[in-house]
Design a protein around this motif. Sequence first.
Motif: not given
Length: 329
Positions: A308-323
């Motif tokens: 999970l990425s919350a984009a707390y500081t980037t404020a761009t694209d909160p997302n779920l990455l899979r690998a």
Amino acid sequence: MSKPSSKIIKTVALVAAAAMATALPANATPTANATSAAGPLTDVRIATHFDLSAGQLPENIALLRDGTALVTFAAGRQVAHVTPWGATRIKATLPAPADGGVHTPVLGFPLATGIVHAPDGTVYVLYATGTADLTGLWRLLPGKAPQRIAALPADGMPNGLALDRHSGQLYITDSVLGTVWTVPTSGGTPTAWSTAPELASTGFLGANGAKVHGGALWVTNLDKGTLLRIPIRPGNRAGVPQLKASGMTGIDDFAFTGRGNEVLAALNAPNKIVRIQSDGTTTTVLDTDDGLQNPTSVALRGKEVYVLSAAYTTATDPNLLRARLQGHR
């Protein structure tokens, strides 16, 4: 529910950015032993994009058997199901505090944090509001409204949540008070399980991610950049914390890969996922080139990795990455 105001979203970014800037000097390297590498992950892709304006800042994750991800949205006060094909459905919204959560430590707005899924299907969620009537451990059951089953100090920030399936004990890290609390899955009055100095913050957030593994509670400290192992002694007593890895300022939640004590951990401000080997050495396996936006947590289901990425500081694209984890049996 109403959407979080732009003020809340902006506050998240400003507070987090200021704290992370303090924690990471300009000439610092995020991990003491990190080196860029293709690493053990393949088939890396962004599986789901979340709605920043709706407060869908994903903070923590638990996985179901079918690959569905249970996700807490910090600023949205919500728990969502993210299906294996990427669809997001809101399953529960926690009640808003009467004062709007302005007294919530550090951030000044209410937020949903840690989540676990028990074998019987019960979902447990942590909630920090700065108010005595709502801060604590919540239970979610199908067809029922969320219920608080354990109150926690209003001046703290319950963050990481881990379940010992053998004993039925839940462990809760408090990032502000530098405490690990324990409470049975039935709820009740929490016990301060550990207040070791290794759990304390240095000004922002201390004890953070939590997992039960190999007869111990493993805990990260975001400010100190450490991974700790705290033995679970007979009678559910806490042992002395053991330092397992360091030099990872901004470390958030993590997951064991199934290879002994090897871990994949999220470094929030540095925008990295690192592989921590049993000897404490670290290697960067994902970064911004892979789409990370302030990663908060990692989970594994077999060879499938969820980030999970919350984009707390980037404020761009909160997302779920899979690998996919290479070489996983």
